[in-house]
Design a protein around this motif. Structure first.
Motif, PDB file in Angstrom:
ATOM      1  N   TRP A  98      34.872 -11.144  15.946  1.00 13.51           N
ATOM      2  CA  TRP A  98      34.150  -9.632  16.211  1.00 13.51           C
ATOM      3  C   TRP A  98      34.822  -8.298  16.955  1.00 13.51           C
ATOM      4  O   TRP A  98      34.523  -6.806  16.786  1.00 13.51           O
ATOM      5  N   LYS A  99      35.389  -9.241  18.421  1.00 14.27           N
ATOM      6  CA  LYS A  99      36.078  -7.665  19.012  1.00 14.27           C
ATOM      7  C   LYS A  99      37.285  -7.421  18.805  1.00 14.27           C
ATOM      8  O   LYS A  99      37.580  -6.649  19.135  1.00 14.27           O
ATOM      9  N   THR A 152      37.897  -6.541  15.656  1.00 19.62           N
ATOM     10  CA  THR A 152      37.612  -5.438  14.791  1.00 19.62           C
ATOM     11  C   THR A 152      36.999  -4.291  15.682  1.00 19.62           C
ATOM     12  O   THR A 152      37.037  -3.499  14.909  1.00 19.62           O
ATOM     13  N   GLN A 153      37.000  -4.396  16.921  1.00 19.47           N
ATOM     14  CA  GLN A 153      36.476  -3.284  17.270  1.00 19.47           C
ATOM     15  C   GLN A 153      37.552  -2.178  18.177  1.00 19.47           C
ATOM     16  O   GLN A 153      37.914  -1.697  18.361  1.00 19.47           O
ATOM     17  N   THR A 154      39.059  -2.935  18.578  1.00 14.15           N
ATOM     18  CA  THR A 154      39.871  -2.589  18.832  1.00 14.15           C
ATOM     19  C   THR A 154      40.579  -1.475  17.837  1.00 14.15           C
ATOM     20  O   THR A 154      40.102  -1.581  16.216  1.00 14.15           O
ATOM     21  N   THR A 155      41.165  -0.769  18.422  1.00 12.17           N
ATOM     22  CA  THR A 155      42.300   0.697  17.687  1.00 12.17           C
ATOM     23  C   THR A 155      42.881   0.189  16.828  1.00 12.17           C
ATOM     24  O   THR A 155      43.886  -0.875  18.010  1.00 12.17           O
ATOM     25  N   ARG A 192      24.274  -7.377  16.164  1.00  8.44           N
ATOM     26  CA  ARG A 192      24.837  -6.477  15.724  1.00  8.44           C
ATOM     27  C   ARG A 192      25.553  -6.129  14.115  1.00  8.44           C
ATOM     28  O   ARG A 192      26.835  -6.133  14.052  1.00  8.44           O
TER      29      ARG A 192
END
Length: 284
Positions: free
Chosen positions: A189-190, A192-195, A253
Motif C-alpha cells: 500500500w505504501k 502505491t502512495q509514492t511519487t 482505506r
C-alpha cells in the motif's frame, strides 16, 4: 437644517451558500473474506537464534475481526474486533525458558508451567472459532470464509508448522491455507502512495525464497498515521492488538485484504528427526 434626499441603497442579491465540503470518503471494495483472524505468537528462543531454531509456542493470542457493513455483493470498508482469544502454552522439548526469552517477551516461567500444552490450546482455539460460527461444531469445516493474518510470514508458516511437528499434532484443516502477511500488505500500500520520483522497495528472490524488506509494527503504524505502538512490544497480546488496528485501517482505506503468503505444512528443518524428535546435531 437642510435635509438631503437619500438615494435608495442597492440591495445586492444574496449569494447561495454552498454546502460545506465533507472529507472524501473512500469507497468500499469487494472483500472476498468475511472474517479475519489476527495472531502474533511468542515462542521459546535463545540469544542469537533465528527462525530456523525449533521454537515452541508459549503465547497464542487471536483477535477475530469481522465487517460491520459488508453488503450482499461483498462490498465493505469497516472492520471491528468481535472477540479476543489468548492462552499461554507449556513447552515440552525445552520446558525451561531462557532469561533472554523471558526478558524479550515478558512471559514468566510460572505462566508457562501452569499453561495447557499445545494440543490442548488448539482444542480451546477451535472451540473459540466454533463459538463465533466460523467452524461447524461436529465436522470442524469452515462455515465462513476467513483468513489468518500475521505480522510477517513466520507465525503460521514457521512457528505453527514446527510446533505441530514437535507436539506430534496434525495441523488442523482450519489453519491450513494461505496467510495474509500484514507487513507486506502495508508495504505494498505504501508503495502505491509514492511519487514517480521515489523508488519504492520491492521484494526480490534469493535462492527461490522471497526476501521482503523489514517493516516492523511501529513503522507500519507510523506510515498509517497512528501515534505509536500501544503496549509492550514482543508481548503477543499487545502485538496482536496493534496488528488488528493496522488491518482495520487497511480495510478502511480500501485495500483489498487477500492472502499473500503460502503455507507449507510439511516443511522440514535440519533438526527434524522422526515425528516429534528434535535432533541436537541439526541445531548447529
Amino acid at each position: 437644517m437642510r435635509y438631503h434626499q437619500r438615494t435608495p441603497r442597492r440591495v445586492k442579491p444574496k449569494k447561495k451558500l454552498l454546502p460545506i465540503a465533507e472529507p472524501p470518503r473512500i469507497p468500499g471494495v469487494v472483500q472476498p473474506f468475511e472474517a479475519f483472524l489476527v495472531l502474533d505468537v511468542e515462542g521459546t528462543c535463545n540469544q542469537g537464534t533465528d527462525f530456523n531454531y525449533p521454537n515452541e509456542i508459549i503465547e497464542l493470542p487471536v483477535f477475530l475481526l469481522q465487517w460491520k457493513d459488508r453488503t450482499e455483493d461483498g462490498i465493505a470498508c469497516t472492520l471491528e474486533v468481535v472477540d479476543e482469544f489468548r492462552t499461554f502454552v507449556k513447552p515440552t522439548w525445552r520446558p525451561v525458558l531462557s532469561d533472554f526469552c523471558m526478558e524479550l517477551t515478558g512471559i514468566t516461567q510460572e505462566q508457562v508451567d501452569s499453561a495447557p500444552r499445545f494440543s490442548e490450546a488448539l482444542v480451546s482455539l477451535e472451540a473459540f472459532l466454533v463459538k463465533h460460527g466460523l467452524l461447524e461444531a461436529e465436522t470442524g469445516k469452515r462455515q465462513k470464509r476467513f483468513c489468518w493474518c500475521s505480522d510477517g510470514p513466520w507465525d503460521i508458516r514457521d512457528f505453527f508448522v514446527k510446533q505441530c511437528f514437535i507436539s506430534k499434532v496434525e495441523m488442523p484443516d482450519w489453519i491450513r491455507g494461505d496467510v495474509l502477511d500484514v507487513r507486506f500488505a502495508v508495504l505494498q500500500w505504501k508503495n502505491t502512495q509514492t511519487t514517480s520520483n521515489t523508488q519504492a522497495p520491492v521484494a526480490h528472490t534469493n535462492s527461490g525464497v522471497v526476501v521482503r524488506p523489514s517493516f516492523n509494527i511501529p513503522a507500519q503504524l507510523k506510515v498509517l498515521g497512528f501515534p505509536a505502538f500501544e503496549g509492550r512490544q514482543h508481548s503477543g497480546i499487545d502485538d496482536t492488538r496493534n496488528i488488528s488496528k493496522i488491518v482495520i485501517e487497511l480495510g478502511r482505506r480500501g485495500v483489498l485484504l487477500l492472502p499473500n503468503t503460502t503455507l507449507y505444512p510439511n516443511r522440514r528443518w535440519r533438526w527434524m528427526g522422526k515425528y516429534g524428535q528434535v535432533l541436537e546435531d541439526g541445531l548447529s
